[in-house]
Design a protein around this motif. Structure first.
Motif, PDB file in Angstrom:
ATOM      1  N   VAL A  95       8.237   5.411   1.037  1.00 49.30           N
ATOM      2  CA  VAL A  95       7.716   4.067   1.284  1.00 49.30           C
ATOM      3  C   VAL A  95       6.364   3.895   0.612  1.00 49.30           C
ATOM      4  O   VAL A  95       6.086   2.886  -0.053  1.00 49.30           O
ATOM      5  CB  VAL A  95       7.608   3.799   2.804  1.00 49.30           C
ATOM      6  CG1 VAL A  95       6.879   2.482   3.067  1.00 49.30           C
ATOM      7  CG2 VAL A  95       8.992   3.766   3.443  1.00 49.30           C
ATOM      8  N   SER A  96       5.486   4.905   0.760  1.00 42.60           N
ATOM      9  CA  SER A  96       4.149   4.839   0.155  1.00 42.60           C
ATOM     10  C   SER A  96       4.238   4.731  -1.365  1.00 42.60           C
ATOM     11  O   SER A  96       3.545   3.910  -1.992  1.00 42.60           O
ATOM     12  CB  SER A  96       3.352   6.078   0.552  1.00 42.60           C
ATOM     13  OG  SER A  96       2.099   6.105  -0.102  1.00 42.60           O
ATOM     14  N   SER A  97       5.108   5.527  -1.990  1.00 42.61           N
ATOM     15  CA  SER A  97       5.236   5.515  -3.455  1.00 42.61           C
ATOM     16  C   SER A  97       5.730   4.166  -3.953  1.00 42.61           C
ATOM     17  O   SER A  97       5.251   3.650  -4.972  1.00 42.61           O
ATOM     18  CB  SER A  97       6.193   6.622  -3.906  1.00 42.61           C
ATOM     19  OG  SER A  97       5.662   7.894  -3.612  1.00 42.61           O
TER      20      SER A  97
ATOM     21  N   SER B  92      -0.589   2.984   5.205  1.00 39.39           N
ATOM     22  CA  SER B  92      -1.400   1.771   5.068  1.00 39.39           C
ATOM     23  C   SER B  92      -1.338   1.334   3.613  1.00 39.39           C
ATOM     24  O   SER B  92      -1.268   2.164   2.704  1.00 39.39           O
ATOM     25  CB  SER B  92      -2.853   2.027   5.483  1.00 39.39           C
ATOM     26  OG  SER B  92      -3.455   2.993   4.636  1.00 39.39           O
ATOM     27  N   ALA B  93      -1.335   0.029   3.393  1.00 40.20           N
ATOM     28  CA  ALA B  93      -1.247  -0.513   2.030  1.00 40.20           C
ATOM     29  C   ALA B  93      -2.293  -1.607   1.880  1.00 40.20           C
ATOM     30  O   ALA B  93      -2.337  -2.540   2.684  1.00 40.20           O
ATOM     31  CB  ALA B  93       0.146  -1.062   1.764  1.00 40.20           C
ATOM     32  N   ARG B  94      -3.130  -1.477   0.853  1.00 41.37           N
ATOM     33  CA  ARG B  94      -4.213  -2.434   0.635  1.00 41.37           C
ATOM     34  C   ARG B  94      -4.130  -3.024  -0.763  1.00 41.37           C
ATOM     35  O   ARG B  94      -3.748  -2.351  -1.727  1.00 41.37           O
ATOM     36  CB  ARG B  94      -5.580  -1.777   0.828  1.00 41.37           C
ATOM     37  CG  ARG B  94      -5.870  -1.346   2.262  1.00 41.37           C
ATOM     38  CD  ARG B  94      -7.210  -0.626   2.353  1.00 41.37           C
ATOM     39  NE  ARG B  94      -7.604  -0.343   3.729  1.00 41.37           N
ATOM     40  CZ  ARG B  94      -7.180   0.705   4.420  1.00 41.37           C
ATOM     41  NH1 ARG B  94      -6.363   1.579   3.849  1.00 41.37           N
ATOM     42  NH2 ARG B  94      -7.589   0.896   5.663  1.00 41.37           N
ATOM     43  N   MET B  95      -4.521  -4.269  -0.863  1.00 44.31           N
ATOM     44  CA  MET B  95      -4.601  -4.962  -2.152  1.00 44.31           C
ATOM     45  C   MET B  95      -5.735  -5.953  -2.067  1.00 44.31           C
ATOM     46  O   MET B  95      -6.007  -6.514  -0.998  1.00 44.31           O
ATOM     47  CB  MET B  95      -3.277  -5.663  -2.467  1.00 44.31           C
ATOM     48  CG  MET B  95      -3.247  -6.373  -3.816  1.00 44.31           C
ATOM     49  SD  MET B  95      -1.644  -7.152  -4.165  1.00 44.31           S
ATOM     50  CE  MET B  95      -0.619  -5.706  -4.450  1.00 44.31           C
ATOM     51  N   ARG B  96      -6.410  -6.194  -3.185  1.00 45.08           N
ATOM     52  CA  ARG B  96      -7.536  -7.132  -3.234  1.00 45.08           C
ATOM     53  C   ARG B  96      -7.183  -8.291  -4.154  1.00 45.08           C
ATOM     54  O   ARG B  96      -6.793  -8.081  -5.303  1.00 45.08           O
ATOM     55  CB  ARG B  96      -8.802  -6.438  -3.726  1.00 45.08           C
ATOM     56  CG  ARG B  96     -10.089  -7.227  -3.532  1.00 45.08           C
ATOM     57  CD  ARG B  96     -11.287  -6.345  -3.856  1.00 45.08           C
ATOM     58  NE  ARG B  96     -12.543  -7.040  -3.694  1.00 45.08           N
ATOM     59  CZ  ARG B  96     -13.181  -7.192  -2.538  1.00 45.08           C
ATOM     60  NH1 ARG B  96     -12.650  -6.703  -1.430  1.00 45.08           N
ATOM     61  NH2 ARG B  96     -14.326  -7.823  -2.465  1.00 45.08           N
TER      62      ARG B  96
ATOM     63  N   GLU C 140      -2.838  -0.036  -2.978  1.00 43.80           N
ATOM     64  CA  GLU C 140      -3.463   1.266  -2.766  1.00 43.80           C
ATOM     65  C   GLU C 140      -2.969   1.758  -1.412  1.00 43.80           C
ATOM     66  O   GLU C 140      -3.210   1.112  -0.383  1.00 43.80           O
ATOM     67  CB  GLU C 140      -4.990   1.147  -2.754  1.00 43.80           C
ATOM     68  CG  GLU C 140      -5.694   2.458  -2.448  1.00 43.80           C
ATOM     69  CD  GLU C 140      -7.183   2.294  -2.247  1.00 43.80           C
ATOM     70  OE1 GLU C 140      -7.777   3.182  -1.603  1.00 43.80           O
ATOM     71  OE2 GLU C 140      -7.744   1.299  -2.714  1.00 43.80           O
ATOM     72  N   THR C 141      -2.244   2.859  -1.402  1.00 43.07           N
ATOM     73  CA  THR C 141      -1.615   3.312  -0.166  1.00 43.07           C
ATOM     74  C   THR C 141      -2.193   4.639   0.314  1.00 43.07           C
ATOM     75  O   THR C 141      -2.693   5.438  -0.480  1.00 43.07           O
ATOM     76  CB  THR C 141      -0.094   3.477  -0.351  1.00 43.07           C
ATOM     77  OG1 THR C 141       0.158   4.488  -1.327  1.00 43.07           O
ATOM     78  CG2 THR C 141       0.544   2.167  -0.795  1.00 43.07           C
ATOM     79  N   ARG C 142      -2.100   4.829   1.612  1.00 38.92           N
ATOM     80  CA  ARG C 142      -2.484   6.102   2.231  1.00 38.92           C
ATOM     81  C   ARG C 142      -1.427   6.456   3.277  1.00 38.92           C
ATOM     82  O   ARG C 142      -0.975   5.585   4.021  1.00 38.92           O
ATOM     83  CB  ARG C 142      -3.859   6.008   2.894  1.00 38.92           C
ATOM     84  CG  ARG C 142      -4.999   5.728   1.920  1.00 38.92           C
ATOM     85  CD  ARG C 142      -6.327   5.664   2.643  1.00 38.92           C
ATOM     86  NE  ARG C 142      -7.402   5.256   1.747  1.00 38.92           N
ATOM     87  CZ  ARG C 142      -8.663   5.071   2.127  1.00 38.92           C
ATOM     88  NH1 ARG C 142      -8.996   5.257   3.404  1.00 38.92           N
ATOM     89  NH2 ARG C 142      -9.570   4.707   1.254  1.00 38.92           N
TER      90      ARG C 142
END
Length: 267
Positions: free
Chosen positions: A14-16, A43-47, A24-26
């Motif tokens: 899922v992260s990949s 967790s998945a982040r985007m700006r 950006e995943t952790r």
């Protein structure tokens, strides 16, 4: 030889996949919320134009359908950490109570394959919403200048550093109307794109002979929308900063957008 547990492998899959989409995943991140600390599977982040998007994901490599209780737990975590969206990934489906629990919420129940088919709509909808909200906020900010006391308002207009207004208008206050009109056009283009009415129109801030460019895909539209919003925000900030003097407005426009427009016009 060690064997990776199925649940751990599922989290990394899922992260990949989310990383491939630009997030950006952790894996196994601990996030502080208002009421406590939470261990997050992924967790998945985007700006997007200075706004941070956070998705919280639970990965359930179970051999049975996920019950309602697990969904309610994730909902409380999403609310506590202020995440934009919550997702539960499962390849074995969800119990009917779990599905009902997500109605009218910011939670999504899915599998890897289903998400692969639908991710474009999910991410595009999120980005389009943020861009639309940012445009609406900027238009309101420019409009509010007219509500300032006359001396403060005149000082703001004297610091205006932006493209000229419409040809049939004169004066800096009218030039500001030109900026907000371009933002409104951009908002309409985002709405048309949301309903797949391609191509959509892009009106550069520095219109040359009434030119308009056609944009035929989400990536291009996001690029010109983000950079136009950044430019208009800088114009507004310059106007509202005491002591600033007018500058060439193109110095406020991201060079990437300036280069793109130059390349198009040189063809």
């Amino acid at each position: 030889m060690s064997i990776t547990p199925e649940w751990q492998s599922y989290e990394h899959k899922v992260s990949s996949f989310l990383s491939e989409l630009g997030f950006e995943t952790r894996v196994k991140e601990t996030i502080d919320g208002a009421r406590g600390r939470h261990d997050i599977d992924v967790s998945a982040r985007m700006r997007v134009i200075g706004i941070d998007i956070l998705w919280v994901i639970e990965c359930k490599a179970w051999n049975r359908a996920i019950p309602k209780e697990r969904i309610l737990t994730l909902q409380s975590i999403v609310n506590d950490v202020g995440a934009d969206r919550g997702f539960v990934f499962s390849e074995k489906g969800f119990q009917s109570g779990a599905i009902r629990a997500t109605e009218n919420t910011n939670l999504t129940l899915t599998s890897l394959e289903d998400f692969r088919l639908e991710f474009k709509d999910e991410i595009r909808a999120t980005k389009a919403r943020i861009l639309d909200e940012r445009i609406a906020t900027l238009v309101q900010a420019f409009s509010a200048i007219w509500d300032l006391a006359r001396e403060e308002r005149d000082a703001a207009f004297s610091r205006y550093s932006g493209p000229p207004g419409f040809d049939f208008l004169e004066g800096k206050p009218s030039a500001v109307i030109g900026v907000t009109s371009h933002l409104s056009h951009m908002r309409a283009s985002l709405e048309n794109a949301r309903f797949n009415r391609w191509p959509v129109a892009f009106f550069p801030l520095d219109l040359v002979d009434g030119e308009v460019f056609d944009v035929s895909d989400w990536e291009g539209l996001q690029f010109v929308a983000e950079n136009t919003i950044i430019t208009c925000q800088r114009i507004y900030d310059h106007m509202m900063t005491p002591g600033e003097s007018p500058v060439d407005w193109k110095t406020l426009q991201p060079p990437e957008l300036t280069s793109l427009l130059s390349a198009i016009r040189d063809k």
